[in-house]
Design an enzyme around this catalytic site. Structure first.
Site, PDB file in Angstrom:
ATOM      1  CG  HIS B 187      -1.758   1.062   1.181  1.00 22.19           C
ATOM      2  ND1 HIS B 187      -3.211   1.019   0.860  1.00 22.19           N
ATOM      3  CD2 HIS B 187      -1.683   2.551   1.490  1.00 22.19           C
ATOM      4  CE1 HIS B 187      -3.856   2.263   0.867  1.00 22.19           C
ATOM      5  NE2 HIS B 187      -2.990   3.002   1.586  1.00 22.19           N
ATOM      6  CB  CYS B 188       2.158   3.388  -2.719  1.00 26.11           C
ATOM      7  SG  CYS B 188       3.476   4.529  -3.006  1.00 26.11           S
ATOM      8  N   PRO B 189       1.646   5.035   0.509  1.00 21.85           N
ATOM      9  CG  PRO B 189       2.830   5.703   2.226  1.00 21.85           C
ATOM     10  CD  PRO B 189       2.644   4.529   1.190  1.00 21.85           C
ATOM     11  N   GLY B 192      -1.434   7.075  -2.505  1.00 24.82           N
ATOM     12  CA  GLY B 192      -2.556   6.974  -2.034  1.00 24.82           C
ATOM     13  C   GLY B 192      -3.509   5.730  -2.299  1.00 24.82           C
TER      14      GLY B 192
END
Lengths: 143, 354
Positions: B187-189, B192
């Site tokens: 999950h790449c912040p 997003g």
């Protein structure tokens, strides 16, 4: 028993007796394939050969959709070069095969499964996890 | 009783006309709802379900802002000097790279990463039944896991309690988005969104093009300052004349290390057909010390792995965001597509989740 039931007749009036789920077969990796094992609940309703033939054809169609061949590579490279904007305008090969699959399932339902009080649900509506076979109560049988 | 309990009904009366469907659904709910409106995961939808994001958009605005800001400074302050002293191709190349970066970023953020829809109640019940009546064997694996053979290798499938199904291989449940994602990478912040099967190629394009963009801007700004200091015979004066260049240098310097590192790491993952998740967990680390890494999904060579991951067929979205929720749960979902409802697009677009 000899009467042909239309799909809509069945859905409107017949009650659902049971549902059988054909699970995915992962022996060859993550490609979309379904198990061809014949479920015991369908023994009284449909011929084993017929059912396995349906599942095998579906498996072949999904294999065609996910095939790594020159067409998919060309599509992929073209997409990359155009910053993937082609996905907004063009229908991908996978989507075209999915339409073929939907038509095939409709055909199978109309010709083979509906007359036997069964209904195949397109796996795409179940997230390509299962083939759902709905078994309707066959009230024409002597109880 | 041999006679059928149902009578032959005139098929024409069975056709659900739009007006009758409208009245029927309006009795049950205000209007027919699209599936994105009742989506169980923690996602946000825009444009009537066409665009989706994770609930926490993370630092996507920051990512976008930094890129636009730095490129804006470059085009505004450095390009005029460089065009004059070098070539007009510099802003052209930068513009192409910039567009590619932004478009890849938007594709990565807004595309469904490969979310698996949750199991229907019937499916969940069927699986429960199978777990409870699983046959006795000499070794009983702990409940809620299933062992299968993939390419002659034993892989354990876990049961997802939230989605009520056995997770397919390479699928993982993202706790931030509360969804099972196929071929879950991470999950790449910054983006997003989760990175999974459907948007991995966009993510990879994004980091590769961003590496090129940052390196290009870094190189150009260094060239600019060098040339300017040669003209003014003083580095300090050159910097004073073009302070924006220093800002760009700082941004690029700090991003280059991480972006180049990430690109290199993901190139390795693509070449060995691994996901970040698998690499971190060490799922396929060579236990036998043989050449094969033990990864059952890897094709025989690097080129095939790269082509399969990046240029393979684009799988469809499985969650059907814009489909209508079937009005009656008892009717099998296959019939929902046959009931043609008019598109309430104007109303739906006004409703945004989150």
């Amino acid at each position: 028993m000899a009467e042909t039931h239309s799909l809509q007749d069945m859905r409107q009036q017949a009650a659902v007796a049971a549902k059988v789920f054909i699970q995915r077969d992962y022996t060859n990796g993550t490609v979309c394939q379904f198990q061809t094992k014949f479920p015991s609940e369908l023994e009284t309703r449909i011929d084993k050969q017929q059912f396995e033939e349906t599942v095998r054809t579906l498996n072949n169609l999904y294999a065609e959709a996910e095939k790594l061949g020159s067409q998919s590579y060309i599509e992929g490279c073209l997409a990359c070069l155009t910053a993937y904007t082609v996905f907004l305008c063009m229908e991908t090969h996978y989507e075209k095969v999915l339409k073929k699959i939907a038509k095939f399932i409709q055909e199978q339902n109309d010709k083979i499964y509906a007359p036997r009080g069964l209904l195949l649900t397109d796996p795409i509506e179940r997230g390509l996890r299962v083939i759902e076979v709905t078994i309707f109560e066959d009230r024409s049988l002597t109880r | 009783m041999k006679n059928c309990e149902y009578q032959q009904i005139d098929p024409r009366t069975l056709v659900v006309s739009p007006s009758s469907a409208q009245k029927h659904t309006e009795k049950e709910a205000e209007r027919p709802r699209r599936k994105w409106e009742v989506f169980p995961g923690k996602n946000r939808f825009f444009c009537g379900g066409r665009i989706m994001l994770a609930r926490q958009s993370g630092v996507l605005p920051l990512t976008l802002g930094l890129i636009v800001f730095t490129c804006g400074l470059f085009f505004g302050f450095d390009c005029s000097f460089l065009v004059e002293h070098l070539t007009v191709f510099i802003p052209m190349i930068a513009a192409v790279l910039f567009l590619f970066v932004v478009i890849s970023l938007l594709w990565t953020s807004f595309t469904d990463p490969g979310i698996l829809p949750r199991a229907t109640p019937d499916e969940a019940a069927d699986i429960e039944k199978q777990i409870n009546t699983s046959g006795s064997s000499t070794y009983r694996p702990p409940p809620r896991t299933k062992e299968i053979l993939i390419n002659q290798q034993v892989v354990k499938l876990k049961y997802c309690f939230t989605c009520k199904m056995f997770r397919p291989p390479r699928t993982s449940h993202c706790s931030l988005c509360d969804n099972c994602v196929e071929r879950f990478d991470h999950h790449c912040p910054w983006v997003g969104n989760c990175v999974g099967k459907r948007n991995y190629r966009f993510f990879y394009s994004f980091i590769i093009s961003l590496s090129f963009l940052t390196s290009f801007i870094f190189g150009c700004v260094i060239t600019h300052i060098t040339l300017r200091s040669q003209i003014c015979k003083s580095l300090v004066q050159a910097i004073q004349e073009s302070p924006a260049s220093v800002v760009e240098l700082v941004v690029c310097f700090f991003s280059i290390w991480s972006i180049l590192g990430l690109s290199g790491f993901h190139t390795y993952l693509v070449a060995s057909n691994l996901t970040t998740n698998e690499d971190i967990k060490g799922s396929w680390s060579s236990k036998r010390g043989a050449d094969e890494s033990g990864n059952p999904y890897s094709h025989s060579n690097i080129i095939t792995n790269c082509c399969a991951t990046l240029c393979g067929p684009m799988p469809p979205s499985l969650i059907d965001r814009r489909g209508f929720v079937p009005p009656d749960e008892a009717i099998p979902a296959a019939s929902a597509s046959e009931i043609e409802l008019p598109l309430f697009t104007a109303k739906n677009d006004a409703h945004m989740v989150g």
